[in-house]
Design a protein around this motif. Structure first.
Motif, PDB file in Angstrom:
ATOM      1  N   GLU A 122      12.969  17.398  32.428  1.00 13.65           N
ATOM      2  CA  GLU A 122      13.550  18.741  32.431  1.00 13.65           C
ATOM      3  C   GLU A 122      14.316  18.912  33.735  1.00 13.65           C
ATOM      4  O   GLU A 122      13.737  18.803  34.826  1.00 13.65           O
ATOM      5  CB  GLU A 122      12.429  19.777  32.318  1.00 13.65           C
ATOM      6  N   SER A 123      15.617  19.176  33.649  1.00 10.86           N
ATOM      7  CA  SER A 123      16.467  19.228  34.844  1.00 10.86           C
ATOM      8  C   SER A 123      17.585  20.234  34.609  1.00 10.86           C
ATOM      9  O   SER A 123      18.572  19.938  33.947  1.00 10.86           O
ATOM     10  CB  SER A 123      17.046  17.836  35.141  1.00 10.86           C
ATOM     11  N   HIS A 179      18.302  21.001  41.153  1.00  8.61           N
ATOM     12  CA  HIS A 179      17.877  21.237  39.779  1.00  8.61           C
ATOM     13  C   HIS A 179      16.361  21.449  39.779  1.00  8.61           C
ATOM     14  O   HIS A 179      15.657  21.048  40.712  1.00  8.61           O
ATOM     15  CB  HIS A 179      18.231  20.060  38.870  1.00  8.61           C
ATOM     16  N   GLN A 220      13.868  16.003  39.682  1.00 11.94           N
ATOM     17  CA  GLN A 220      14.748  16.731  38.782  1.00 11.94           C
ATOM     18  C   GLN A 220      16.171  16.817  39.336  1.00 11.94           C
ATOM     19  O   GLN A 220      17.138  16.870  38.561  1.00 11.94           O
ATOM     20  CB  GLN A 220      14.197  18.146  38.543  1.00 11.94           C
ATOM     21  N   ARG A 224      19.940  13.269  38.637  1.00 11.32           N
ATOM     22  CA  ARG A 224      21.336  13.517  38.270  1.00 11.32           C
ATOM     23  C   ARG A 224      22.304  12.582  39.006  1.00 11.32           C
ATOM     24  O   ARG A 224      23.450  12.422  38.592  1.00 11.32           O
ATOM     25  CB  ARG A 224      21.689  14.979  38.578  1.00 11.32           C
ATOM     26  N   SER A 232      17.298  16.561  28.948  1.00  9.31           N
ATOM     27  CA  SER A 232      16.663  17.586  29.770  1.00  9.31           C
ATOM     28  C   SER A 232      15.520  18.265  29.017  1.00  9.31           C
ATOM     29  O   SER A 232      15.609  19.419  28.591  1.00  9.31           O
ATOM     30  CB  SER A 232      17.693  18.630  30.211  1.00  9.31           C
TER      31      SER A 232
END
Length: 565
Positions: A122-123, A179, A220, A224, A232
């Motif tokens: 989850e980001s 994030h 998180q 990226r 995500s």
């Protein structure tokens, strides 16, 4: 390629051992981190209990307090051991000691094998996060947090306030975009290696060490920079309440967890024997390619959170009752309040009950006692007609009456002779209240009274003053009840339309006015009011009531003529 499990453990070591053996039996290597706060004797016993498993390792211990860097450091060290000692691992999956697989591990392995280059984490940026708690969104990345939010809340708040006051702002290194997301992720070997071996890692570590709750932002954010494909979302089912605390799953959540189709769930109550038996001892069966879909149960959790925060209208609990405005409504159902009707009409309660089928009480807030319907001394919910008990908390008395009789329309009388001051604001602000007022009708019993005129005049002045203030409340901008007010003169001139409206409002099914109530004999009432004026009192609430007034009984409206062709 295989999946390796990084497990962070701090309590319930018997259950953690049970889950670790389940992972290991399915061919998953494990690296376990045990919180440094755990006593050495407990730690050594836990290590010994898993010593027969060849694919289990233990990492350097860190002190893992909530929202601190120790959780990130523990994950980094454990993940590095996983990458170094198990070269066949393609994905690294983080879990806690209270996490439990919901589906056969082979299904997770097959799923990750089908997505060899996908990072499940989850980001999302702070602007897109709806779950942040504590009023810190972007500031958690631009301020310093040297004090624990849980252990030193006072110093934590003061430090934040001081930094805001002086305009302090940290520089985010290398232009990275912060994030946030769940700390329970599953990253590919390549992505995790890139994060841990990045030449700029000391810079990032120094920066995130002073970020608030870094375990929800470190990986998180950095994922990226290196990932070629980010999904995500987390493969672990974790639900949180309105305070940001995780929901705990108990035995009665068994079917709910099965419906989620998620691979892993946290947080499982360590004494949920039924859950551990159902999920850890289930056979592999036929591998299924179902996508994890926690959305199937999101609606249930949303309702649970709403019920906990807002509750049900008219039902109180200790978390809502003491705080004004948090009770989610004074009452649970619509009810009707009549002011002046029982003074103007004979046996009004019996007539209204017959016409509508509602339960019609007398003056519930009378000085002497609560006048329940049919003269009952005790009503549903063991509510007594005692004035002392009612006056101790009139608001709760009304709320309990309506809650205990829900499903049945309640009506009662109210007037300036009643204990009105303690309840009038609550009723006026209640959206369930339907209030009908004949202003000045309280003068009719005085007109019929045999008391001396001096006493009558004094009492009339007192009652008029009380009702005048009461009407101001009913007309205020804060009133949410549906209010209809007539002065006595205008009501008597045309009573049929208001009475018909009352029947339509109170009756369960729309019905016409089959029978009119009997109005008291008002012969001489106009002269009575004139006598009050002659004695220096101005009875203005009744309206323009003539000295000689036709007080004939209200008649049914005559049918309109129509043409038959």
């Amino acid at each position: 390629m295989n999946v390796g499990i990084v497990m962070l453990v701090h309590t319930a070591f018997d259950r953690a051992e049970q889950v670790a053996r389940h992972w290991s039996k399915a061919g998953c290597p494990l690296v376990l981190h045990v919180d440094q706060n755990v006593h050495n004797k407990t730690y050594n016993g836990f290590v010994e209990s898993l010593s027969d498993l060849p694919d289990v390792r233990f990492s350097k211990r860190h002190r893992c307090e909530w929202g601190t860097w120790g959780l990130v450091a523990a994950t980094q060290d454990a993940a590095q051991i996983m990458l170094d000692e198990f070269p066949h691992v393609g994905h690294v999956f983080t879990a806690s000691g209270s996490c439990m697989p919901l589906r056969p591990v082979q299904e997770l392995q097959d799923y990750l094998a089908a997505h060899p280059k996908t990072d499940f984490i989850e980001s999302v940026t702070t602007a897109d996060v709806p779950w942040t708690m504590g009023g810190l969104d972007e500031e958690r990345f631009t301020l310093r947090f040297p004090f624990s939010w849980r252990k030193n809340r006072f110093l934590f708040d003061k430090c934040v306030k001081l930094q805001r006051l002086v305009g302090y702002e940290r520089k985010i290194p290398n232009g990275i975009v912060p994030h946030m997301g769940s700390q329970w992720w599953c990253l590919t070997r390549n992505t995790l290696t890139s994060i841990l071996q990045d030449p700029d890692r000391p810079i990032y570590d120094a920066y995130f060490r002073r970020v608030w709750i870094p375990d929800e932002s470190y990986f998180q954010t950095l994922v990226r920079l290196f990932s070629t494909r980010v999904e995500s979302r987390s493969l672990t089912l974790s639900k949180f309440d309105y305070q940001g605390k995780p929901h705990i799953f108990y035995d009665d959540h068994l079917q709910l967890l099965r419906r989620s189709d998620c691979f892993v769930a946290r947080k499982i109550w360590p004494y949920a024997d039924r859950l551990y038996e159902a999920f850890l001892n289930a056979g592999d069966g036929n591998a299924q390619r179902r996508e994890p879909n926690p959305g199937k149960i999101d609606r249930i959790f949303s309702k649970a959170v709403d019920r906990r925060v807002h509750g049900r209208s008219g039902l109180y609990m200790q978390s809502r009752f003491p705080v004004a405005g948090r009770e989610n409504g004074l009452t649970c159902a619509p009810y009707s309040v009549f002011e002046g009707f029982s003074d103007l009409f004979e046996d009004f309660e019996t007539w209204l009950a017959k016409q509508t089928g509602a339960r019609v009480h007398g003056h519930l807030f009378a000085q002497e006692k609560a006048e329940f319907a049919d003269g009952l001394p005790v009503i549903s919910g063991a509510l007594s007609d005692s004035a002392a008990l009612r006056n101790y908390n009139p608001r709760a008395f009304l709320a309990n009456l309506l809650w205990n009789t829900r499903g049945e329309r309640q009506c009662f009388q109210l007037g300036p002779r009643d204990v009105i001051k303690e309840i009038e604001w609550d009723i006026s602000k209640d959206i369930n209240a339907r209030i009908s007022v004949i202003a000045g009708a309280w003068a009719v019993p005085l007109f019929k009274s045999s008391a001396s005129f001096v006493e009558v005049r004094r009492e009339a002045a007192r009652l008029q003053q009380i009702e005048s203030k009461h009407l101001e409340i009913l007309k205020s901008q804060w009133t949410k009840a549906q209010v209809k007010i007539w002065n006595m003169a205008e009501f008597i001139e045309a009573p049929m339309e208001p009475l018909q409206g009352i029947i339509e409002e109170v009756a369960r099914e729309g019905s016409g006015l089959a029978e009119v109530p009997k109005m008291v004999d008002l012969t001489g009432f106009g002269q009575f009011l004139q006598n009050l004026r002659n004695q220096g009192m101005h009875p203005y609430l009744m309206g323009n009531f003539p000295v000689i007034h036709d007080t004939a009984e209200p008649q049914k409206p005559k049918p309109k003529p129509y043409l038959v062709q």
